[in-house]
Motif scaffolding. Structure first.
Motif, short mmCIF file in Angstrom:
data_model
loop_
_atom_site.label_atom_id
_atom_site.label_comp_id
_atom_site.label_asym_id
_atom_site.label_seq_id
_atom_site.Cartn_x
_atom_site.Cartn_y
_atom_site.Cartn_z
N CYS A 105 7.30 -34.31 -26.90
CA CYS A 105 7.99 -35.71 -26.49
C CYS A 105 8.46 -35.82 -25.14
CB CYS A 105 9.65 -35.41 -27.31
SG CYS A 105 9.76 -35.52 -28.94
N GLU A 106 7.52 -35.64 -24.46
CA GLU A 106 7.57 -35.90 -22.73
C GLU A 106 6.45 -37.08 -22.75
OE1 GLU A 106 7.05 -32.51 -20.49
OE2 GLU A 106 8.79 -31.46 -21.58
N ASN A 146 10.11 -41.45 -26.77
CA ASN A 146 11.13 -40.92 -27.82
C ASN A 146 12.39 -41.68 -27.85
OD1 ASN A 146 11.16 -39.01 -25.28
ND2 ASN A 146 13.13 -39.18 -25.69
N PHE A 198 14.42 -31.73 -26.49
CA PHE A 198 13.13 -32.21 -26.78
C PHE A 198 12.23 -31.36 -27.79
CE2 PHE A 198 12.40 -35.51 -22.94
CZ PHE A 198 13.72 -36.02 -23.62
N PHE A 250 18.26 -35.68 -31.07
CA PHE A 250 17.91 -34.96 -29.82
C PHE A 250 19.11 -34.07 -29.52
CE2 PHE A 250 15.13 -38.26 -30.07
CZ PHE A 250 13.75 -37.97 -29.53
#
Length: 530
Positions: free
Chosen positions: A384-385, A292, A304, A300
């Motif tokens: 988003c990890e 990301n 997330f 952001f």
């Protein structure tokens, strides 16, 4: 009587001087220089091998997995006996319980688990109570991360801190320095650290000055605006009166290759001015962070989870794509730095493991999708990890930077899990520095590169009694076979045991021998100025 006598060794003492034949003793956790005539409880014949100080990792994220088996594997097997953690604005403390989810979301780039006690870490002193009880095979010294500090006080807010908020951050940081923190780090491409103006950073850095603290920075830019970013980082040191470490110094993106000539000159000019500036570097031509991070950071601001929801909207994706394709968009654009999706390699995507170990274009072709849609879908599926490796640098720049007298070695390894794919720097930086710069490139001697990984790091980062083979120094020692020494970690097999490291001693105790851990854990949390 000695506890350990290492005889018939070639000794590299860490100073950069040529190796010499001799013996090294250990008594009560300290080094004893000896002629070998003393009796000892254990005698090691090191004939044909080198003895050196243990390597000091100038830039580690090891606090995110402190005390775990993974931590031992990533550091000890490559010869690291001391690590400096809390880097890039990311540290495991301080924590405000009300914002616990936000800090854990941010720190998830470097760990797969969080201790139950984490909600109680409202201060560095409280974190140390936990850390001191962990089984460590390396010594650990820690910075306070700016993103962690900001989240504790003001969550993920995308704005300058108010005077009241700044005062709260300064008090938390001051208390941390009193408890033994090494200094203060920023990650100015990451949220929420990137939301801070330079004056906020300067005011916080002033807090660490009376404690001889160090300011370590992942700068705002390492590509098109890198010269300006170096100037800003140096100016923090100038205005606050503190030591500065430019983290993992590199030139990202082909248009920026060669700019180190200007940035290194800025470092030399600053030192001539009296500002104690250094940089650290990992010896690879690919960088690594979250996927990301390809996207502009201002999206952001709500974390997330919020970004994951927004990315489900096709119009929003088109907006992001247009900004990412535009080289004028003002952020460190990892997508462009890597030359497009063909240079972006997925190392971590736990919800879509079939994508791991593949370039975005490669995975997109396999599933019959456009690379852009593939990227956005990966981010959504994984909240988003995700983690990516970016092909962004060149050999010539890496070699010129390491040769600078003010450059030392740091892994910057994200060590989430030994079972996950990642970047080879996490398990191989220090042996790779030897194989890359000495064996392959021939630009340094073995003694010179070990100096940069031991005594010079201890000197620049104020680590007492370590980094040299001297009478009375802590007995953090390695015995290795230079001919067999080889990092085995690659981009396709990132977590792999180094060959040729036969013994690792930490504070006088043997923690690793012939690729096996002994079970002792004598590593300690180091208090700055203690």
């Amino acid at each position: 009587m000695l506890d350990v006598l290492i005889k018939n060794a070639k000794i590299i003492d860490g100073s950069g001087k040529e190796a010499y034949d001799g013996c090294v003793g250990i008594r009560d956790g300290k080094i004893v220089l000896t002629d070998g005539s003393e009796s000892a409880k254990q005698v090691i014949d090191a004939a044909g091998r080198f003895v050196s100080p243990g390597f000091i990792d100038a830039h580690s994220h090891g606090d995110l997995i402190l005390g775990s088996e993974d931590a031992h594997l990533f550091k000890t097997t490559q010869g690291v006996t001391t690590e400096i953690v809390g880097q890039c604005g990311l540290s495991m403390a301080p924590v405000a319980e009300k914002n616990l989810a936000d800090i854990q979301n941010m720190l998830s780039m470097g760990t797969t688990w969080f201790p139950d006690d984490m909600s109680n870490w409202d201060s560095f002193a409280r974190y140390l109570e936990y850390a001191d009880k962990q089984p460590l095979t390396a010594n650990v010294k820690m910075y306070i991360g700016h993103s962690s500090l900001r989240i504790a006080v003001m969550g993920m807010a995308n704005r300058p801190a108010t005077d009241e908020e700044l005062e709260k951050m300064k008090q938390i940081l001051r208390d941390a320095m009193e408890a033994g923190a090494a200094g203060f780090s920023t990650g100015l491409i990451y949220t929420p650290s990137c939301y801070a103006e330079e004056k906020e950073i300067i005011e916080l850095a002033k807090v660490i000055a009376p404690y001889n603290g160090i300011y370590a920075s992942h700068m705002r830019n390492e590509s098109n605006e890198i010269v300006e970013a170096v100037k800003e980082t140096i100016n923090v040191g100038r205005q606050a009166g503190v030591r500065v470490d430019i983290s993992h110094h590199k030139m990202l993106g082909k248009p920026n290759w060669g700019k180190q000539k200007e940035t290194l000159q800025l470092i030399h000019d600053a030192r001539a001015e009296g500002i104690q500036v250094i940089c650290d570097q990992y010896p690879y031509t690919c960088n690594m962070t979250t996927l990301n991070a390809c996207m502009p950071p201002w999206y952001f601001e709500n974390g997330f989870r919020s970004m994951t929801e927004k990315l489900k909207d096709r119009k929003f994706r088109e907006t992001i794509k247009a900004e990412m394709e535009n080289p004028e968009t003002p952020y460190d654009n990892y997508y462009l730095n890597a030359g497009g999706w063909g240079g972006v390699y997925v190392y971590s995507a736990s919800k879509t493991p079939e994508a791991e170990g593949k370039f975005i274009t490669e995975y997109a072709s396999e599933i019959g999708k456009d690379p852009w849609e593939t990227f956005f879908d990966l981010c959504v599926a994984n909240n988003c990890e995700t983690g990516g490796v970016y092909s962004s640098m060149c050999d010539e720049d890496v070699c010129e930077i390491i040769l600078d007298p003010y450059c030392i070695v740091g892994s910057d390894g994200l060590t989430r899990s030994w079972s996950e794919k990642g970047h080879p720097r996490a398990s191989g930086t220090f042996p790779h520095a030897i194989t890359y710069f000495v064996k392959e490139k021939g630009i340094m001697t073995l003694e010179q590169v070990i100096h940069k990984m031991t005594e010079l790091t201890a000197e620049y980062l104020l680590i007492k009694n370590k980094g040299l083979i001297r009478d009375g120094y802590d007995a953090d020692l390695l015995i290795f076979d230079y001919d067999r020494l080889q990092d085995t970690a690659t981009y396709s097999n990132s977590n792999s045991i180094t060959e040729g490291i036969d013994y690792v001693f930490v504070n006088g105790q043997l923690v690793y021998h012939d690729k096996q851990f002994t079970g002792v854990t004598p590593g300690r949390m180091i208090r700055h100025n203690a």
